[in-house]
Design an enzyme around this catalytic site. Structure first.
Site, PDB file in Angstrom:
ATOM      1  N   HIS A 202       0.850  -1.200   0.000  1.00 56.36           N
ATOM      2  CA  HIS A 202       0.000   0.000   0.000  1.00 56.36           C
ATOM      3  C   HIS A 202       0.880   1.242   0.000  1.00 56.36           C
ATOM      4  O   HIS A 202       2.085   1.161   0.264  1.00 56.36           O
ATOM      5  CB  HIS A 202      -0.900   0.029   1.237  1.00 56.36           C
ATOM      6  CG  HIS A 202      -0.148   0.189   2.532  1.00 56.36           C
ATOM      7  ND1 HIS A 202       0.574  -0.836   3.102  1.00 56.36           N
ATOM      8  CD2 HIS A 202       0.016   1.257   3.353  1.00 56.36           C
ATOM      9  CE1 HIS A 202       1.136  -0.408   4.227  1.00 56.36           C
ATOM     10  NE2 HIS A 202       0.832   0.865   4.394  1.00 56.36           N
ATOM     11  N   ASP A 204       0.858   5.226   1.849  1.00 60.31           N
ATOM     12  CA  ASP A 204       0.210   5.915   2.969  1.00 60.31           C
ATOM     13  C   ASP A 204      -0.474   7.173   2.439  1.00 60.31           C
ATOM     14  O   ASP A 204       0.129   7.934   1.686  1.00 60.31           O
ATOM     15  CB  ASP A 204       1.249   6.304   4.037  1.00 60.31           C
ATOM     16  CG  ASP A 204       1.857   5.073   4.702  1.00 60.31           C
ATOM     17  OD1 ASP A 204       1.238   3.991   4.639  1.00 60.31           O
ATOM     18  OD2 ASP A 204       2.951   5.196   5.295  1.00 60.31           O
ATOM     19  N   HIS A 259       4.807   0.074  -0.076  1.00 63.17           N
ATOM     20  CA  HIS A 259       5.571  -0.765   0.855  1.00 63.17           C
ATOM     21  C   HIS A 259       4.681  -1.844   1.435  1.00 63.17           C
ATOM     22  O   HIS A 259       3.450  -1.784   1.317  1.00 63.17           O
ATOM     23  CB  HIS A 259       6.214   0.104   1.957  1.00 63.17           C
ATOM     24  CG  HIS A 259       5.255   0.998   2.691  1.00 63.17           C
ATOM     25  ND1 HIS A 259       4.660   2.115   2.129  1.00 63.17           N
ATOM     26  CD2 HIS A 259       4.749   0.928   3.947  1.00 63.17           C
ATOM     27  CE1 HIS A 259       3.862   2.692   2.998  1.00 63.17           C
ATOM     28  NE2 HIS A 259       3.884   1.976   4.127  1.00 63.17           N
ATOM     29  N   ARG A 269       7.916  -8.982  15.204  1.00 62.27           N
ATOM     30  CA  ARG A 269       8.292  -7.621  14.791  1.00 62.27           C
ATOM     31  C   ARG A 269       7.330  -6.643  15.452  1.00 62.27           C
ATOM     32  O   ARG A 269       6.102  -6.843  15.416  1.00 62.27           O
ATOM     33  CB  ARG A 269       8.202  -7.522  13.263  1.00 62.27           C
ATOM     34  CG  ARG A 269       8.503  -6.139  12.724  1.00 62.27           C
ATOM     35  CD  ARG A 269       8.425  -6.114  11.205  1.00 62.27           C
ATOM     36  NE  ARG A 269       8.291  -4.751  10.752  1.00 62.27           N
ATOM     37  CZ  ARG A 269       9.300  -3.971  10.390  1.00 62.27           C
ATOM     38  NH1 ARG A 269      10.541  -4.434  10.416  1.00 62.27           N
ATOM     39  NH2 ARG A 269       9.091  -2.735   9.997  1.00 62.27           N
TER      40      ARG A 269
HETATM   41  C1  GA4 Z   1      -2.423   3.022   5.511  1.00 66.90           C
HETATM   42  C2  GA4 Z   1      -1.647   3.951   6.467  1.00 66.90           C
HETATM   43  C3  GA4 Z   1      -2.137   3.851   7.931  1.00 66.90           C
HETATM   44  O1  GA4 Z   1      -1.687   2.626   8.521  1.00 66.90           O
HETATM   45  C4  GA4 Z   1      -3.679   3.911   8.005  1.00 66.90           C
HETATM   46  C5  GA4 Z   1      -4.216   2.701   7.231  1.00 66.90           C
HETATM   47  C6  GA4 Z   1      -5.730   2.491   7.232  1.00 66.90           C
HETATM   48  C7  GA4 Z   1      -6.150   1.456   8.301  1.00 66.90           C
HETATM   49  O2  GA4 Z   1      -5.386   0.570   8.664  1.00 66.90           O
HETATM   50  O3  GA4 Z   1      -7.310   1.557   8.743  1.00 66.90           O
HETATM   51  C8  GA4 Z   1      -6.094   2.045   5.787  1.00 66.90           C
HETATM   52  C9  GA4 Z   1      -4.805   2.282   4.938  1.00 66.90           C
HETATM   53  C10 GA4 Z   1      -3.922   3.153   5.815  1.00 66.90           C
HETATM   54  C11 GA4 Z   1      -5.103   2.935   3.570  1.00 66.90           C
HETATM   55  C12 GA4 Z   1      -6.438   2.524   2.898  1.00 66.90           C
HETATM   56  C13 GA4 Z   1      -7.522   2.116   3.907  1.00 66.90           C
HETATM   57  C14 GA4 Z   1      -7.273   2.831   5.212  1.00 66.90           C
HETATM   58  C15 GA4 Z   1      -6.581   0.615   5.608  1.00 66.90           C
HETATM   59  C16 GA4 Z   1      -7.289   0.691   4.298  1.00 66.90           C
HETATM   60  C17 GA4 Z   1      -7.610  -0.381   3.573  1.00 66.90           C
HETATM   61  C18 GA4 Z   1      -4.163   4.011   9.448  1.00 66.90           C
HETATM   62  C19 GA4 Z   1      -4.178   5.017   7.122  1.00 66.90           C
HETATM   63  O4  GA4 Z   1      -4.403   6.165   7.439  1.00 66.90           O
HETATM   64  O5  GA4 Z   1      -4.349   4.537   5.828  1.00 66.90           O
END
Ligand code: GA4
Length: 328
Positions: A202, A204, A259, A269
């Protein structure tokens, strides 16, 4: 035998990837105490959207205290941990990531960075006062946020932007919509020669992410050509990545890096990540000074962080979230 086959069928819901990947690519290393760090930072954000920093000045005490609380929390009985869930929008989560069916070999805690209330349920699992736990989180978050802002200011200078706090002011804002995440990846044996996915690939959505992990490998970043390179674990350094919003503000000059994390076969981890985001009402668009004269080469439509966040939370983890906001 019976246990093995039960294990196998349970594992099939998780994604696996070939574990034997090697590469000679080196992760950019930035020494924040060096005067040339500005240009190195810009180059790392352009080439990789990812780098490692040393001489960061974050007190070891803050790191160790928070890490030991995270370990204590994750070692608690599942029935206790679940009292701090679900993680919508903050709290304990296990295996399920986001709201659209993604899963990973991971358990985690999600917190916002400006609410004491988030800490109550977690502190009660730890058997301590919310004030105690939130002090520990705040000390750590305040220090990594300061480092993130310093880096963002060096980047703005490196890009020759006049207003050097153009990025950092978004994190410093009281309304900054930042997130803090504690992840625990339990060890998981290699399965049919492949590693289980801890956290799927994914990018961020925010501006910048600051990651620190214990001495256990698993993090990988994707190169432009699509190959994955492992990031060697280093518990004394911090790893920084460019988020989607910074990619947009720099009109694609900085890359929001894809990443993922693979489960380690032997060791647990534990990682702690600060995701620096802007206030919900903030307009995200390429900075005029980074556009050509006439401003007609913007790659993105203008949107607010609120709009992007809503759209991101409706997506699957691996989706390309920015393509909906690209100009055609
Ligand atoms: C990726 C970055 C952060 O960990 C996060 C993630 C969020 C989650 O875990 O709820 C998301 C992911 C993240 C991006 C797309 C959506 C939202 C899971 C998901 C499938 C907390 C964020 O802000 O976006």
């Amino acid at each position: 035998m019976v246990v093995m086959s039960k294990q196998s069928s349970k594992m099939e819901q998780f994604c696996v990837v070939n574990s034997s990947q090697s590469t000679n690519t080196l992760i950019p290393l930035i020494d924040l105490s060096q005067p040339d760090s500005r240009s190195c930072l810009v180059k790392a954000c352009e080439d990789f959207g990812f780098f490692k920093v040393i001489n960061h000045g974050i007190p070891t005490e803050f790191i160790n205290k928070l890490e030991s609380k995270a370990i204590k929390f994750f070692s608690s009985p599942m029935s206790e941990k679940e009292k701090a869930g679900p993680p919508n929008p903050v709290g304990y989560g296990n295996k399920s990531i986001g709201r659209n069916g993604d899963v990973g070999w991971v358990e985690y805690l999600l917190l916002t960075t400006n609410s004491e209330n988030d800490c109550q349920k977690i502190a009660s699992v730890l058997g301590e006062t919310p004030e105690n736990f939130s002090l520990c989180v705040n000390n750590y978050v305040k220090a990594v946020k300061k480092m993130a802002c310093d880096i963002l200011e060096l980047l703005a200078e490196g890009l020759k932007i006049q207003q050097k706090n153009v990025f950092s002011e978004l994190l410093m804002d009281k309304q900054s919509d930042s997130v803090f995440r504690l992840n625990h990846y339990p060890p998981c044996p290699v399965f049919h020669g492949k590693n289980l996915i801890g956290f799927g690939e994914h990018t961020d959505p925010q501006i910048i992410s600051v990651l620190r992990s214990n001495n256990t490998s698993g993090l990988q970043i994707s190169l432009k050509q699509g190959s994955w390179i492992p990031v060697p674990a280093d518990q004394d350094s911090f790893f920084i990545n460019v988020g989607d919003s910074l990619q947009v503000m720099t009109n694609g000059r900085f890359k929001s890096v894809r990443h993922r994390v693979l489960a380690n076969s032997y060791k647990s981890r534990v990682s702690m990540i600060y995701f620096g985001g802007p206030p919900l009402s903030e307009k995200i668009a390429p900075l005029p000074s980074l556009l050509k004269e006439g401003n007609n080469n913007s790659l993105y439509k203008e949107f607010t962080w609120f709009e992007y966040k809503i759209s991101a939370y409706q997506s699957k983890l691996a989706d390309n979230r920015l393509c909906l906001f690209e100009k055609i």
